[in-house]
Design an enzyme around this catalytic site. Structure first.
Site, PDB file in Angstrom:
ATOM      1  N   CYS A  79      -7.514 -32.030   3.569  1.00  0.00           N
ATOM      2  CA  CYS A  79      -7.369 -30.380   3.430  1.00  0.00           C
ATOM      3  C   CYS A  79      -7.788 -29.948   1.990  1.00  0.00           C
ATOM      4  O   CYS A  79      -8.950 -29.894   1.708  1.00  0.00           O
ATOM      5  CB  CYS A  79      -5.846 -30.303   4.136  1.00  0.00           C
ATOM      6  SG  CYS A  79      -6.118 -29.146   5.416  1.00  0.00           S
ATOM      7  N   HIS A 172      -3.537 -33.933   7.608  1.00  0.00           N
ATOM      8  CA  HIS A 172      -2.453 -34.299   7.452  1.00  0.00           C
ATOM      9  C   HIS A 172      -2.018 -35.606   7.445  1.00  0.00           C
ATOM     10  O   HIS A 172      -1.338 -35.072   8.284  1.00  0.00           O
ATOM     11  CB  HIS A 172      -2.057 -33.418   7.571  1.00  0.00           C
ATOM     12  CG  HIS A 172      -2.560 -31.705   6.566  1.00  0.00           C
ATOM     13  ND1 HIS A 172      -1.934 -31.479   5.642  1.00  0.00           N
ATOM     14  CD2 HIS A 172      -3.156 -30.718   6.894  1.00  0.00           C
ATOM     15  CE1 HIS A 172      -1.891 -30.189   5.213  1.00  0.00           C
ATOM     16  NE2 HIS A 172      -3.469 -29.913   6.167  1.00  0.00           N
ATOM     17  N   GLU A 174      -0.089 -37.043   6.808  1.00  0.00           N
ATOM     18  CA  GLU A 174       0.981 -36.851   5.964  1.00  0.00           C
ATOM     19  C   GLU A 174       2.280 -36.650   6.893  1.00  0.00           C
ATOM     20  O   GLU A 174       3.594 -36.404   6.459  1.00  0.00           O
ATOM     21  CB  GLU A 174       1.527 -36.727   4.807  1.00  0.00           C
ATOM     22  CG  GLU A 174       1.274 -35.252   4.507  1.00  0.00           C
ATOM     23  CD  GLU A 174       0.027 -34.027   4.500  1.00  0.00           C
ATOM     24  OE1 GLU A 174      -1.181 -34.939   5.087  1.00  0.00           O
ATOM     25  OE2 GLU A 174      -0.248 -32.765   4.688  1.00  0.00           O
TER      26      GLU A 174
HETATM   27  N1  GLN Z   1      -7.613 -23.163   4.630  1.00  0.00           N
HETATM   28  C1  GLN Z   1      -7.297 -24.217   3.291  1.00  0.00           C
HETATM   29  C2  GLN Z   1      -7.823 -23.107   1.942  1.00  0.00           C
HETATM   30  O1  GLN Z   1      -8.702 -23.207   2.122  1.00  0.00           O
HETATM   31  C3  GLN Z   1      -6.637 -25.136   3.299  1.00  0.00           C
HETATM   32  C4  GLN Z   1      -5.214 -26.082   4.581  1.00  0.00           C
HETATM   33  C5  GLN Z   1      -4.303 -26.991   4.042  1.00  0.00           C
HETATM   34  O2  GLN Z   1      -5.403 -27.739   3.363  1.00  0.00           O
HETATM   35  N2  GLN Z   1      -4.136 -27.122   4.947  1.00  0.00           N
HETATM   36  O3  GLN Z   1      -7.035 -23.831   0.943  1.00  0.00           O
END
Ligand code: GLN
Length: 197
Positions: A79, A172, A174
């Site tokens: 992410c 995610h 995890e």
């Molecule tokens: N939207 C977040 C970002 O731009 C990422 C979201 C996340 O890691 N759950 O950093």
């Protein structure tokens, strides 16, 4: 018996504890990384989800940017961590640090303001059992470089991809009990280590 793998989790912001817990369940020697010297002796590094601008700024403030760029082990970004590893980001904030270690272009907060978060089943390359995936204000991958292998897609967009020793996931892994993505990362870590030795 093989030595346990040593994998660090960047622990400046975001979901680092959850990654440490999954790694320990898999028998990995897991540690939190906040300082450049804590990368010494590691076989792999995870950059967790959280807020990519915050993680990027803290990485600079703690002088971790050069250390991560010089790190030779495998790296897995989830992410926000995927955004940080990307070569370019659409909707990134001005001055947002990107490490550029994988040849992909990502779009931050791609799934829009209304659908901040959702769960879905993904088909994993080479696996018959679907993978439950949690997306939280997730980015998606808009551009995939020639050397990048796409391992899973959601709605025709790549959400799990690999280029050599770098693995990235828009979701995610995890946050679910399914450890297959972390097991895959452990394989990438082993391969990268065997190439180096
Ligand atoms: N939207 C977040 C970002 O731009 C990422 C979201 C996340 O890691 N759950 O950093």
């Amino acid at each position: 018996m093989d030595e346990p793998l040593r994998i660090g989790v960047l622990a400046v912001q975001g979901n680092f504890r959850e990654h440490v817990n999954v790694l320990r369940r898999l028998g990995v020697e897991a540690s939190e990384v906040r300082k450049p010297h804590q990368l010494d002796g590691l076989d792999g590094l995870i950059i967790p989800g959280g807020e990519s601008t915050a993680i990027g700024k803290l990485v600079r403030a703690y002088e971790l940017e050069q250390a991560i760029l010089g790190f030779e082990g495998a790296i897995f970004g989830t992410c926000a961590g995927m955004i940080l590893l990307a070569r370019d980001a659409v909707d990134g904030l001005p001055g947002q640090p990107l490490l550029g270690l994988i040849d992909i272009g990502v779009r931050r907060n791609a799934y829009g303001r209304q659908v901040h978060s959702f769960e879905t089943d993904l088909e994993l390359a080479g696996e018959s059992r679907p993978l439950r995936a949690v997306f939280i204000r997730a980015p998606w991958i808009e551009r995939v470089g020639a050397g990048v292998e796409v391992l899973a897609k959601h709605d025709h967009r790549p959400v799990l991809a690999r280029e050599g020793r770098i693995l990235v996931a828009a979701f995610h892994p995890e946050l679910t009990d399914d450890t297959r993505v972390h097991e895959l990362f452990c394989e990438v870590v082993r391969e990268a280590a065997s190439v180096r030795s």
